[in-house]
Design an enzyme around this catalytic site. Structure first.
Site, PDB file in Angstrom:
ATOM      1  N   HIS A  27       0.828  -1.215   0.000  1.00  0.00           N
ATOM      2  CA  HIS A  27       0.000   0.000   0.000  1.00  0.00           C
ATOM      3  C   HIS A  27       0.860   1.261   0.000  1.00  0.00           C
ATOM      4  CE1 HIS A  27      -2.515  -3.294   1.468  1.00  0.00           C
ATOM      5  NE2 HIS A  27      -3.554  -2.602   1.041  1.00  0.00           N
ATOM      6  N   HIS A 260      -3.786   3.559  -3.342  1.00  0.00           N
ATOM      7  CA  HIS A 260      -4.099   2.920  -2.059  1.00  0.00           C
ATOM      8  C   HIS A 260      -3.422   1.552  -1.935  1.00  0.00           C
ATOM      9  CE1 HIS A 260      -6.237   1.132   1.314  1.00  0.00           C
ATOM     10  NE2 HIS A 260      -6.361   0.075   0.529  1.00  0.00           N
ATOM     11  N   GLU A 404     -20.479  -4.327  22.804  1.00  0.00           N
ATOM     12  CA  GLU A 404     -19.810  -5.643  22.845  1.00  0.00           C
ATOM     13  C   GLU A 404     -18.516  -5.685  22.045  1.00  0.00           C
ATOM     14  OE1 GLU A 404     -23.085  -5.380  22.170  1.00  0.00           O
ATOM     15  OE2 GLU A 404     -24.154  -6.619  23.637  1.00  0.00           O
ATOM     16  N   HIS A 466     -32.497 -14.678  21.139  1.00  0.00           N
ATOM     17  CA  HIS A 466     -31.584 -14.768  22.286  1.00  0.00           C
ATOM     18  C   HIS A 466     -31.043 -16.180  22.502  1.00  0.00           C
ATOM     19  CE1 HIS A 466     -32.970 -10.772  22.927  1.00  0.00           C
ATOM     20  NE2 HIS A 466     -32.416 -10.659  24.118  1.00  0.00           N
TER      21      HIS A 466
HETATM   22  C1  LIG Z   1     -12.512  -4.533   8.415  1.00  0.00           C
HETATM   23  C2  LIG Z   1     -11.794  -4.278   7.152  1.00  0.00           C
HETATM   24  N1  LIG Z   1     -12.502  -4.048   6.024  1.00  0.00           N
HETATM   25  C3  LIG Z   1     -11.857  -3.849   4.859  1.00  0.00           C
HETATM   26  C4  LIG Z   1     -10.506  -3.877   4.789  1.00  0.00           C
HETATM   27  C5  LIG Z   1      -9.779  -3.675   3.456  1.00  0.00           C
HETATM   28  N2  LIG Z   1      -9.181  -2.323   3.427  1.00  0.00           N
HETATM   29  C6  LIG Z   1      -7.946  -2.095   3.814  1.00  0.00           C
HETATM   30  S1  LIG Z   1      -7.516  -0.481   3.758  1.00  0.00           S
HETATM   31  C7  LIG Z   1      -9.047  -0.064   3.171  1.00  0.00           C
HETATM   32  C8  LIG Z   1      -9.362   1.381   2.859  1.00  0.00           C
HETATM   33  C9  LIG Z   1      -9.349   2.192   4.062  1.00  0.00           C
HETATM   34  O1  LIG Z   1      -9.312   3.538   3.763  1.00  0.00           O
HETATM   35  P1  LIG Z   1      -8.368   4.505   4.580  1.00  0.00           P
HETATM   36  O2  LIG Z   1      -8.359   4.118   5.970  1.00  0.00           O
HETATM   37  O3  LIG Z   1      -8.778   5.885   4.238  1.00  0.00           O
HETATM   38  O4  LIG Z   1      -6.922   4.182   4.017  1.00  0.00           O
HETATM   39  P2  LIG Z   1      -6.159   4.920   2.831  1.00  0.00           P
HETATM   40  O5  LIG Z   1      -6.772   4.475   1.544  1.00  0.00           O
HETATM   41  O6  LIG Z   1      -6.306   6.377   3.032  1.00  0.00           O
HETATM   42  O7  LIG Z   1      -4.766   4.438   2.982  1.00  0.00           O
HETATM   43  C10 LIG Z   1      -9.855  -1.181   3.032  1.00  0.00           C
HETATM   44  C11 LIG Z   1     -11.244  -1.137   2.558  1.00  0.00           C
HETATM   45  C12 LIG Z   1      -9.795  -4.132   5.987  1.00  0.00           C
HETATM   46  N3  LIG Z   1      -8.487  -4.190   6.015  1.00  0.00           N
HETATM   47  N4  LIG Z   1     -10.465  -4.293   7.135  1.00  0.00           N
END
Ligand SMILES: Cc1ncc(C[n+]2csc(CCOP(=O)(O)OP(=O)(O)O)c2C)c(N)n1
Ligand SMILES: [Mg+2]
Length: 651
Positions: A27, A260, A404, A466
């Site tokens: 990334h 990204h 939770e 439940h």
């Molecule tokens: C719970 C979860 N859902 C989806 C992902 C996949 N994922 C990783 S980073 C990301 C985008 C997040 O956006 P942001 O926090 O703004 O990161 P940026 O693109 O700015 O680096 C996604 C959807 C993940 N790692 N965890």
């Protein structure tokens, strides 16, 4: 900002890009955008010691945006942790110190395994609770042994996750002033602009939840970042610093979601390196020296604090003794001496005996801290010494409210901090809300104790919403997770004993709402520790084996007695933990469950895992549907969990 600052930031970004391109995955967007933040933290702020990475009074840092792992590894390398340039070249390779997302076991200096967005912030809240409790418990006016900050770096995605909002709301309420969230605010996420889906006012939102808010308008400016961190350190509230950055800063994909999660074109990475100078994966000595200066200062602080600890040990040796045991040692509980004696034939709900035991253990072992998600009185999951609050940092009952998911993730943070045996719980069916955090407890091998009551359709009138059905199967499928469903108070006691001797895995207790009868005498040897054992031996030639857990064990015993009356020699095996039974040697397992004998497994739940002990002619009596709303005795009868119906089914 000096030229050297700029050069160091560029070095950090370039190393990250080189890691990603060597791995052909990663990334780059966050690595470029957030490099000035990580540079500021690791060269100017964080109190850490690479020579003692587990130092209890170090600042904690959680990279909630775990996809920025390449940046973390490059930072740890520059700060002098045990990561070489060779390790950076191994980014995302099998068994490297630099796995795809940060993992605590793989890399010294990583304070939390991260990657599932949302988990990092509540973990940091748990760490901040831990620090605040220990600081208030042990520090004296003249000598302090616990005093550190907890920092998190999160992105837009983290703050979109519901669990972070649960945790932030609680952290604001508790006024955890040493928690500092650094928000990499770039208005970009994986699929595009954040503004496609968010319109709220960030400042007002977090201020309304009790946070101090600071804005850094130019996230390239490390001096501005440092200034904001210094303000946040002095704040009496927890802080959120919104740092406006550009994803993929300085690259051809700046400000685009393309950066990204796709490696930049090779020529872009070459350009970064050319502008910086030197070979790929190299660092100039002035940049190393800059980080070294910070670490030399840290070493002075470290040595001073170790002296403080000696002074403390000398002047307050009783307190130090407990502190030492809390952080590094044990309290050596003997369940036979320290816990109640439960008698055969007595009836008690296992949630009730669990509650009694938990209180006694908490009195003897200060590491126990925890609570419930607004179900303390129902599930008997409650800590002692009052409620932890902004006015009572010594309280060991954590009042989570109906949060939770954050409760489980905060428990992970408490365990990660060190010095605690965190527990939490509520109704079993709602463990669904906690699963992502339970999975991380298991992945990180943290000794978190999950205590769930209301374990089956015997919940009764509250009905199918439940009544847990698939939850046992879900949790039994998680690696490293010891799911224990005790059949009576004696097994509950033994389950706690197992938990006390399980420093490297989480434990789940699945408990009844209704009274159950104590079946067997307590023995010197912990029977439950074998996972499955003969609780009622056949009195005639063995023809049948009934296997059950929890409240169905008594039912199985009644069925076995009926079968024996008909001259069918029947054995009952109590199977509280598949996790533990599977660890026994083959000989023992075959002794308990001989292959050639017909078997019937009984569980008022989905019970798929029994199939591994059954052959095609054997029988599994379990739930295939959701439950029904009616009195427990009616639901149990309706779904066939009575002696008569099981006998009929077997015949
Ligand atoms: C719970 C979860 N859902 C989806 C992902 C996949 N994922 C990783 S980073 C990301 C985008 C997040 O956006 P942001 O926090 O703004 O990161 P940026 O693109 O700015 O680096 C996604 C959807 C993940 N790692 N965890
Ligand atoms: Mg973003």
């Amino acid at each position: 900002m000096t030229n050297l600052d700029q050069k160091a930031i560029k070095t950090l970004a370039t190393l990250s890009l080189e890691e990603i391109n060597a791995a052909k995955s990663g990334h780059p967007g966050i690595a470029l955008g957030a490099a000035p933040i990580m540079y500021t933290l690791y060269s100017k702020v964080l109190k850490v010691n690479p020579l003692d990475p587990h130092w209890i009074n170090r600042d904690r840092f959680v990279l909630a945006a775990g996809h920025g792992s390449s940046l973390l590894y490059a930072s740890l390398h520059l700060a002098g942790f045990d990561i070489t340039c060779e390790d950076l070249k191994q980014f995302r390779k099998l068994k490297s110190k630099t796995p795809g997302h940060p993992e605590i076991e793989a890399t010294l200096g990583v304070d939390a395994t991260s990657g599932p967005l949302g988990q990092g912030i509540p973990e940091a809240v748990g760490m901040a609770i831990a620090e605040s409790h220990l600081r208030n418990k042990y520090n004296k006016d003249d000598v302090k042994i616990i005093d550190h900050y907890t920092y998190v770096l999160c992105g837009d995605g983290d703050l979109q996750e519901g669990v972070t909002q649960e945790a932030i709301s609680l952290a604001g309420h508790l006024q955890l002033s040493k928690l500092i969230i650094l928000y990499d605010s770039n208005n970009i996420q994986l699929d595009g602009k954040v503004s496609m889906t968010n319109t709220e006012n960030v400042k007002e939102k977090y201020q309304a939840m009790g946070f101090s808010y600071y804005l850094v308008e130019d996230g390239r400016d490390c001096e501005e970042i440092l200034k904001a961190i210094k303000k946040a350190q002095k704040s009496l509230s927890p802080s959120l610093i919104e740092i406006k950055t550009k994803i993929g800063a300085g690259s051809c994909w700046e400000d685009s979601n393309k950066s990204h999660g796709n490696p930049l074109p090779e020529e872009e990475v070459h350009r970064f390196r050319q502008e910086l100078g030197g070979e790929a994966f190299s660092v100039s000595s002035d940049v190393y020296d800059l980080y070294k200066k910070h670490q030399e200062n840290n070493l002075k602080i470290y040595n001073k604090e170790k002296e403080n600890e000696k002074k403390y040990q000398h002047e307050y040796h009783n307190d130090y003794d407990i502190f030492y045991k809390q952080i590094y040692g044990d309290f050596n509980i003997d369940i036979h001496k320290d816990l109640p004696n439960y008698l055969v034939g007595e009836k008690k709900a296992t949630r009730a005996s669990s509650g009694e035991i938990l209180t006694l253990l908490s009195q003897k072992d200060p590491r126990f801290i925890g609570g419930s998600a607004d179900l303390a009185s129902s599930s008997k999951v409650k800590g002692i010494d009052g409620d932890f609050s902004k006015d009572n940092r010594l309280g060991r009952n954590l009042v989570y409210g109906v949060r939770e998911h954050a409760m489980a993730a905060i428990s992970n943070g408490l365990a990660l901090h060190g010095g605690f045996k965190p527990f939490c719980g509520g109704f079993f069916v709602f463990c669904d809300y906690m699963k992502p955090a339970i999975r991380l407890s298991s992945l990180m091998k943290l000794p978190v104790l999950y205590i769930f009551s209301h374990d089956s359709i015997a919940v009764g009138e509250d009905g199918p919403t439940h009544q847990p059905i698939e939850q046992l199967t879900m949790l039994r499928s998680v690696p490293n997770l010891n799911v224990i469903r005790p059949c009576d108070s004696i097994e509950v006691k033994e389950a706690y004993d197992v938990y006390l001797h399980s420093p490297n895995n989480p434990t789940v207790l699945v408990l009844t709402r209704q009274d159950v009868e104590n079946i067997r005498k307590e023995e010197k040897e912990n029977q439950l520790a074998k996972g499955g054992y003969i609780i009622k031996k056949e009195t005639l030639k063995l023809q049948k084996i009934l296997i059950a857990s929890g409240s169905e064990v008594k039912l199985a015993i009644d069925v076995a007695c009926a079968l024996e009356k008909e001259s069918i020699g029947t054995r009952v095996v109590s199977m509280p933990s598949f996790y533990l039974f599977d660890k026994q040697n083959q000989e023992y397992k075959e002794d308990v469950l001989p292959k050639e004998i017909a078997k019937v497994a009984i569980e008022a739940s989905d019970a798929t895992h029994y199939y591994k002990y059954l052959s095609t002619d054997d029988k599994l009596i379990n739930m295939h549907t959701f439950g029904e709303s009616a009195h427990a005795s009616v639901t149990m009868d309706y779904f066939g969990f009575t002696v008569e119906k099981i006998l009929k089914e077997i015949k």
